[in-house]
Design a protein around this motif. Sequence first.
Motif, PDB file in Angstrom:
ATOM      1  N   ASP A  32      50.815 -50.897  32.391  1.00  0.00           N
ATOM      2  CA  ASP A  32      51.767 -50.691  31.304  1.00  0.00           C
ATOM      3  C   ASP A  32      51.157 -49.918  30.137  1.00  0.00           C
ATOM      4  OD1 ASP A  32      54.365 -51.342  29.974  1.00  0.00           O
ATOM      5  OD2 ASP A  32      53.051 -52.444  28.607  1.00  0.00           O
ATOM      6  N   VAL A  33      49.940 -50.292  29.719  1.00  0.00           N
ATOM      7  CA  VAL A  33      49.345 -49.664  28.534  1.00  0.00           C
ATOM      8  C   VAL A  33      49.033 -48.187  28.764  1.00  0.00           C
ATOM      9  CG1 VAL A  33      47.415 -49.715  26.912  1.00  0.00           C
ATOM     10  CG2 VAL A  33      48.491 -51.852  27.634  1.00  0.00           C
ATOM     11  N   PRO A  34      48.347 -47.805  29.864  1.00  0.00           N
ATOM     12  CA  PRO A  34      48.136 -46.368  30.060  1.00  0.00           C
ATOM     13  C   PRO A  34      49.428 -45.562  30.119  1.00  0.00           C
ATOM     14  CG  PRO A  34      46.645 -47.609  31.461  1.00  0.00           C
ATOM     15  CD  PRO A  34      47.612 -48.596  30.859  1.00  0.00           C
ATOM     16  N   ARG A  35      50.466 -46.115  30.723  1.00  0.00           N
ATOM     17  CA  ARG A  35      51.742 -45.396  30.770  1.00  0.00           C
ATOM     18  C   ARG A  35      52.274 -45.171  29.360  1.00  0.00           C
ATOM     19  NH1 ARG A  35      55.625 -48.428  34.935  1.00  0.00           N
ATOM     20  NH2 ARG A  35      57.065 -46.854  34.127  1.00  0.00           N
ATOM     21  N   HIS A  36      52.163 -46.165  28.497  1.00  0.00           N
ATOM     22  CA  HIS A  36      52.623 -46.009  27.118  1.00  0.00           C
ATOM     23  C   HIS A  36      51.750 -45.023  26.349  1.00  0.00           C
ATOM     24  CE1 HIS A  36      55.238 -49.486  27.766  1.00  0.00           C
ATOM     25  NE2 HIS A  36      55.775 -49.260  26.585  1.00  0.00           N
ATOM     26  N   LEU A  37      50.433 -45.088  26.559  1.00  0.00           N
ATOM     27  CA  LEU A  37      49.534 -44.186  25.838  1.00  0.00           C
ATOM     28  C   LEU A  37      49.772 -42.736  26.232  1.00  0.00           C
ATOM     29  CD1 LEU A  37      46.191 -46.221  25.890  1.00  0.00           C
ATOM     30  CD2 LEU A  37      47.629 -45.741  23.905  1.00  0.00           C
ATOM     31  N   VAL A  38      49.928 -42.501  27.516  1.00  0.00           N
ATOM     32  CA  VAL A  38      50.259 -41.144  27.972  1.00  0.00           C
ATOM     33  C   VAL A  38      51.598 -40.712  27.393  1.00  0.00           C
ATOM     34  CG1 VAL A  38      50.861 -39.761  29.994  1.00  0.00           C
ATOM     35  CG2 VAL A  38      48.862 -41.254  30.062  1.00  0.00           C
ATOM     36  N   GLY A  39      52.519 -41.660  27.291  1.00  0.00           N
ATOM     37  CA  GLY A  39      53.842 -41.349  26.766  1.00  0.00           C
ATOM     38  C   GLY A  39      53.842 -40.895  25.322  1.00  0.00           C
ATOM     39  N   VAL A  40      52.849 -41.350  24.534  1.00  0.00           N
ATOM     40  CA  VAL A  40      52.769 -40.924  23.127  1.00  0.00           C
ATOM     41  C   VAL A  40      51.758 -39.797  22.949  1.00  0.00           C
ATOM     42  CG1 VAL A  40      53.552 -43.139  22.220  1.00  0.00           C
ATOM     43  CG2 VAL A  40      51.085 -42.732  22.518  1.00  0.00           C
ATOM     44  N   GLY A  41      51.270 -39.245  24.069  1.00  0.00           N
ATOM     45  CA  GLY A  41      50.428 -38.052  23.997  1.00  0.00           C
ATOM     46  C   GLY A  41      48.940 -38.288  23.857  1.00  0.00           C
ATOM     47  N   TRP A  42      48.465 -39.517  24.079  1.00  0.00           N
ATOM     48  CA  TRP A  42      47.025 -39.770  23.979  1.00  0.00           C
ATOM     49  C   TRP A  42      46.343 -39.278  25.249  1.00  0.00           C
ATOM     50  CZ3 TRP A  42      43.165 -43.766  25.351  1.00  0.00           C
ATOM     51  CH2 TRP A  42      42.071 -43.762  24.473  1.00  0.00           C
ATOM     52  N   LYS A  43      45.258 -38.509  25.098  1.00  0.00           N
ATOM     53  CA  LYS A  43      44.644 -37.800  26.218  1.00  0.00           C
ATOM     54  C   LYS A  43      43.400 -38.476  26.781  1.00  0.00           C
ATOM     55  CE  LYS A  43      47.546 -34.336  25.681  1.00  0.00           C
ATOM     56  NZ  LYS A  43      48.639 -34.091  26.653  1.00  0.00           N
ATOM     57  N   HIS A  44      43.010 -39.622  26.253  1.00  0.00           N
ATOM     58  CA  HIS A  44      41.723 -40.210  26.626  1.00  0.00           C
ATOM     59  C   HIS A  44      41.854 -41.383  27.597  1.00  0.00           C
ATOM     60  CE1 HIS A  44      39.440 -37.799  23.717  1.00  0.00           C
ATOM     61  NE2 HIS A  44      40.502 -37.924  22.946  1.00  0.00           N
ATOM     62  N   VAL A  45      42.926 -41.395  28.357  1.00  0.00           N
ATOM     63  CA  VAL A  45      43.111 -42.405  29.387  1.00  0.00           C
ATOM     64  C   VAL A  45      43.567 -41.688  30.652  1.00  0.00           C
ATOM     65  CG1 VAL A  45      45.516 -42.842  28.721  1.00  0.00           C
ATOM     66  CG2 VAL A  45      44.232 -44.590  29.972  1.00  0.00           C
ATOM     67  N   PRO A  46      42.999 -42.039  31.815  1.00  0.00           N
ATOM     68  CA  PRO A  46      43.467 -41.408  33.054  1.00  0.00           C
ATOM     69  C   PRO A  46      44.954 -41.689  33.264  1.00  0.00           C
ATOM     70  CG  PRO A  46      41.378 -42.531  33.405  1.00  0.00           C
ATOM     71  CD  PRO A  46      41.865 -42.946  32.048  1.00  0.00           C
ATOM     72  N   ALA A  47      45.716 -40.642  33.514  1.00  0.00           N
ATOM     73  CA  ALA A  47      47.163 -40.793  33.627  1.00  0.00           C
ATOM     74  C   ALA A  47      47.540 -41.532  34.900  1.00  0.00           C
ATOM     75  CB  ALA A  47      47.823 -39.428  33.620  1.00  0.00           C
ATOM     76  N   PRO A  48      48.418 -42.536  34.822  1.00  0.00           N
ATOM     77  CA  PRO A  48      48.918 -43.192  36.036  1.00  0.00           C
ATOM     78  C   PRO A  48      49.730 -42.209  36.878  1.00  0.00           C
ATOM     79  CG  PRO A  48      49.338 -44.529  34.071  1.00  0.00           C
ATOM     80  CD  PRO A  48      48.928 -43.173  33.599  1.00  0.00           C
ATOM     81  N   LEU A  49      49.430 -42.168  38.172  1.00  0.00           N
ATOM     82  CA  LEU A  49      50.119 -41.274  39.091  1.00  0.00           C
ATOM     83  C   LEU A  49      51.117 -42.004  39.984  1.00  0.00           C
ATOM     84  CD1 LEU A  49      47.041 -39.144  40.210  1.00  0.00           C
ATOM     85  CD2 LEU A  49      48.669 -38.635  38.377  1.00  0.00           C
ATOM     86  N   ALA A  50      50.827 -43.257  40.277  1.00  0.00           N
ATOM     87  CA  ALA A  50      51.718 -44.059  41.123  1.00  0.00           C
ATOM     88  C   ALA A  50      51.441 -45.528  40.866  1.00  0.00           C
ATOM     89  CB  ALA A  50      51.512 -43.719  42.604  1.00  0.00           C
TER      90      ALA A  50
END
Length: 417
Positions: free
Chosen positions: A154-172
């Motif tokens: 949940d957290v990485p998905r939210h962080l990617v959603g607000v444009g934070w670049k320092h977490v590996p993006a969830p792919l599946a």
Amino acid sequence: MSLVARTSPDDARLLDVLRDWLPTRRWFPAKGQSAQLSAVASFVLAPDVTVLLVRARAGSIDAVLQVPVVLTDGPAEGAIGTLDGRSVVDGSDRPEFLAAWLAAAEGPGADVDVSAARAISGEQSNTSVILPGARPGILKVLRAVAHGENPDVDVPRHLVGVGWKHVPAPLAWLQGEWPGPDGRPGTGYLGVLAAFVDAAEDGFELACAYAGRGESFASLAADLGAVTATMHDALVAAYGTDAGDQGPEEVARAVATRFSWALSAVPALAPFADDVAAVVDEVRALPAAPPRQRVHGDLHLGQVLRSHDTWYVMDFEGEPLAPLDQRTRPDLALRDVAGLLRSIDYAAAVGGLSGDRAADWTADARAGLLAGYGGGDQTLLRALELDKTLYEVVYESRNRPTWLPIPMAGLERLTRP
């Protein structure tokens, strides 16, 4: 899409095959204890691919474990046992399981080669598998599963959603529905595939290497501090802040409680009682504390990677066996900073430094981290670091007595500066 677990007579038979193998796994939660195991239900991902859910109970531990298995004809390398004349193997890094998992998962997806999968050794809580390919990923198979949102998804998905670049993006990601202890069904995450960070160095190993060479870690620590600050800003953007009235008194009470707990486990802490009480009084006298917010919750140098001159933050799951509400509870952002500071002490010791050399190296790295982060209330930060150090004292006394001097030295510095 959520998979729905079904119960089958074969679940108990499969568990019998796994029964002696499970306690030997690093991710098994009740090591050294006589655990009661029972089959909860299973997901059939493909004709020869099953994910068995096993409930493990021992003392205060009550966990549901995810065990992917693959059935093969004839003898198989690493077979756990046999069922109806077929070999039963751990499926977590098998192409059959991985292909079925990807077919059932949702998300943007990845371009990976399941035949070249490689499990990462050394993990204690979950099983991670590197999947090479045109768009490589790393699959984390959650071993202890629970109903509700998993913060590591949940957290990485939210962080990617607000444009934070320092977490590996969830792919599946893959969700499933299974019955809880009361028999009522609930939904939870079974695993997540994230973008693979190439040419990455483990943050703790990197810091240990710097310490071993006597080389300053301050610049890298300052960069990590700055990334941590932007992470906290992004978490506020994604989740907001907690409006509850949780001020300095709560922190003071928590530190005092932690010391009482630690003292009961390690009586040698008695001489620190007055010094800890003084820290508690200083916190209690603060006029206010920052608002609580979503935090990492278990941030240390082993949770970050350095790749192409950039820090990436990993593992937002927290303690896998802790209740979900504890792992997602808003907290003080400085608690993450305190975790990194304590990790610097450990890196110095593991890197081979001691005495004045260790003190100088850690002071330099600590100053860099705090400068990069942008500061924070030092009284509050000291209390949070003290809380973490007291936990470490108990943990090391019980599990790694030879490491006990590391938190004890930190305790000296924090209470008798």
